[in-house]
Design a protein around this motif. Structure first.
Motif, mmCIF file in Angstrom:
data_model
loop_
_atom_site.group_PDB
_atom_site.id
_atom_site.type_symbol
_atom_site.label_atom_id
_atom_site.label_comp_id
_atom_site.label_asym_id
_atom_site.label_seq_id
_atom_site.Cartn_x
_atom_site.Cartn_y
_atom_site.Cartn_z
ATOM 1 N N UNK A 1 17.146 28.029 -33.961
ATOM 2 C CA UNK A 1 18.074 28.850 -33.161
ATOM 3 C C UNK A 1 19.043 27.993 -32.362
ATOM 4 N N UNK A 2 19.570 26.988 -33.026
ATOM 5 C CA UNK A 2 20.583 26.152 -32.398
ATOM 6 C C UNK A 2 20.048 24.984 -31.601
ATOM 7 N N UNK A 3 18.756 24.813 -31.552
ATOM 8 C CA UNK A 3 18.158 23.668 -30.830
ATOM 9 C C UNK A 3 17.890 22.541 -31.820
ATOM 10 N N UNK A 4 17.769 21.331 -31.292
ATOM 11 C CA UNK A 4 17.508 20.183 -32.137
ATOM 12 C C UNK A 4 16.061 20.108 -32.583
ATOM 13 N N UNK A 5 15.844 19.547 -33.773
ATOM 14 C CA UNK A 5 14.487 19.426 -34.303
ATOM 15 C C UNK A 5 13.619 18.534 -33.430
ATOM 16 N N UNK A 6 14.174 17.416 -32.970
ATOM 17 C CA UNK A 6 13.393 16.512 -32.119
ATOM 18 C C UNK A 6 13.079 17.172 -30.786
ATOM 19 N N UNK A 7 14.050 17.892 -30.207
ATOM 20 C CA UNK A 7 13.799 18.596 -28.946
ATOM 21 C C UNK A 7 12.660 19.593 -29.074
ATOM 22 N N UNK A 8 12.560 20.239 -30.217
ATOM 23 C CA UNK A 8 11.497 21.214 -30.430
ATOM 24 C C UNK A 8 10.183 20.565 -30.845
ATOM 25 N N UNK A 9 10.267 19.372 -31.439
ATOM 26 C CA UNK A 9 9.074 18.721 -31.974
ATOM 27 C C UNK A 9 8.310 17.909 -30.937
ATOM 28 N N UNK A 10 9.014 17.266 -30.027
ATOM 29 C CA UNK A 10 8.338 16.399 -29.060
ATOM 30 C C UNK A 10 7.290 17.152 -28.236
ATOM 31 N N UNK A 11 7.576 18.349 -27.716
ATOM 32 C CA UNK A 11 6.510 19.070 -27.005
ATOM 33 C C UNK A 11 5.282 19.331 -27.872
ATOM 34 N N UNK A 12 5.498 19.564 -29.177
ATOM 35 C CA UNK A 12 4.365 19.776 -30.079
ATOM 36 C C UNK A 12 3.576 18.488 -30.265
ATOM 37 N N UNK A 13 4.280 17.360 -30.371
ATOM 38 C CA UNK A 13 3.598 16.086 -30.563
ATOM 39 C C UNK A 13 2.844 15.652 -29.303
ATOM 40 N N UNK A 14 3.279 16.148 -28.151
ATOM 41 C CA UNK A 14 2.488 15.934 -26.937
ATOM 42 C C UNK A 14 1.099 16.540 -27.117
ATOM 43 N N UNK A 15 1.056 17.655 -27.859
ATOM 44 C CA UNK A 15 -0.242 18.252 -28.166
ATOM 45 C C UNK A 15 -1.145 17.324 -28.949
ATOM 46 N N UNK A 16 -0.564 16.508 -29.833
ATOM 47 C CA UNK A 16 -1.362 15.521 -30.569
ATOM 48 C C UNK A 16 -2.008 14.526 -29.621
ATOM 49 N N UNK A 17 -1.244 14.097 -28.634
ATOM 50 C CA UNK A 17 -1.740 13.090 -27.689
ATOM 51 C C UNK A 17 -2.919 13.632 -26.894
ATOM 52 N N UNK A 18 -2.753 14.810 -26.312
ATOM 53 C CA UNK A 18 -3.823 15.343 -25.469
ATOM 54 C C UNK A 18 -5.025 15.781 -26.299
ATOM 55 N N UNK A 19 -4.790 16.167 -27.559
ATOM 56 C CA UNK A 19 -5.902 16.588 -28.411
ATOM 57 C C UNK A 19 -6.794 15.417 -28.781
ATOM 58 N N UNK A 20 -6.200 14.287 -29.142
ATOM 59 C CA UNK A 20 -7.027 13.157 -29.564
ATOM 60 C C UNK A 20 -7.836 12.608 -28.402
ATOM 61 N N UNK A 21 -7.262 12.614 -27.196
ATOM 62 C CA UNK A 21 -8.009 12.118 -26.038
ATOM 63 C C UNK A 21 -9.113 13.089 -25.637
ATOM 64 N N UNK A 22 -8.771 14.369 -25.568
ATOM 65 C CA UNK A 22 -9.736 15.348 -25.093
ATOM 66 C C UNK A 22 -10.785 15.751 -26.092
ATOM 67 N N UNK A 23 -10.421 15.799 -27.374
ATOM 68 C CA UNK A 23 -11.334 16.314 -28.395
ATOM 69 C C UNK A 23 -12.060 15.231 -29.176
ATOM 70 N N UNK A 24 -11.549 14.007 -29.167
ATOM 71 C CA UNK A 24 -12.152 12.939 -29.965
ATOM 72 C C UNK A 24 -12.680 11.805 -29.085
#
Length: 244
Positions: free
Chosen positions: A47-70
């Motif tokens: 919807x007119x937003x950049x792919x990286x702008x939308x992806x970085x918040x999702x990749x933050x989820x990767x960071x917190x998931x590996x620390x908290x879940x693994x």
């Protein structure tokens, strides 16, 4: 005494390759791949937003998931299954010190991983600043607390380090592949999008995206799910966890 325990846990983490790689390097590698392919130009898909702008918040989820879940639950399960925490009761180094040190060291990995991810996004792909920076920080903390709560629950029910690894993997991989943390949910069939609603990380990513790009989605449900996850996992982990 706690400072010595914290220093010990820090050195132990520096020798532990998987959480360092998956917490620091892996999200950046994913960003480099997809950012290199799609860039950060306005996209109709977003919807007119950049792919990286939308992806970085999702990749933050990767960071917190590996620390908290693994990293966190496997470390605690290892200490408990080997009787290490039980033996600590006879020393000035209380078991609770190691629990707190584990949380702090993994929290530092989260902060470094998120900082590195954002830094690479800004330098390499022109990542824009978050629309709500304070809200983004608060949501990241709440999302991390939810992941660490689940991790503590894993450590509570796992009878051995190997069992903790199996349980953590069973939870971690669906979390990162079915929540939008790696592949956008909008690309998935309706059935898989419905399954994603069962994972707290989905709501963390939704809320993080709201804070970063200012989407109009309501935060009521995501914050309720994350807050409820923190409370429920805390209650059950406190009930089930044994130092021995």
């Amino acid at each position: 005494m706690f400072s010595n325990v914290l220093a010990f846990e820090s050195r132990r983490m520096l020798r532990n390759f998987p959480p360092l790689f998956f917490g620091l390097a892996f999200p950046v590698l994913v960003l480099a791949i997809f950012g290199g392919i799609y860039g950060n130009e306005p996209s109709e898909f977003w919807d007119g937003r950049g792919t990286v702008d939308m992806s970085v918040p999702a990749y933050v989820g990767l960071v917190i998931a590996v620390a908290g879940l693994m990293s966190f639950p496997i470390g605690m399960a290892e200490y408990r299954s080997r009787g290490f925490l039980k033996r600590l009761k006879a020393t000035p180094a209380r078991p609770g010190y190691f629990l707190l040190a584990q949380i702090l060291v993994n929290a530092v990995i989260c902060v470094l991983g998120i900082g590195l991810l954002i830094g690479v996004g800004v330098v390499a792909f022109g990542l824009h600043a978050p629309a709500h920076p304070l809200a983004f920080a608060g949501i990241a903390i709440l999302g991390s607390a939810a992941m660490f709560g689940i991790g503590m629950l894993i450590a509570s029910v796992a009878g051995s380090e190997q069992t903790a690894i199996v349980i953590a993997n069973i939870i971690y991989f669906p979390m990162i592949f079915l929540t939008g943390a790696t592949v956008p949910l909008s690309l998935m069939p309706d059935a898989m999008q419905n399954i994603s609603k069962a994972f707290p990380l989905t709501y963390a990513i939704d809320a993080l995206r709201w804070a970063w790009v200012g989407t109009a989605d309501s935060l009521t449900l995501p914050l309720s799910v994350l807050g409820g996850t923190v409370v429920l996992t805390g209650i059950f982990a406190a009930w089930l966890f044994r130092w021995e």
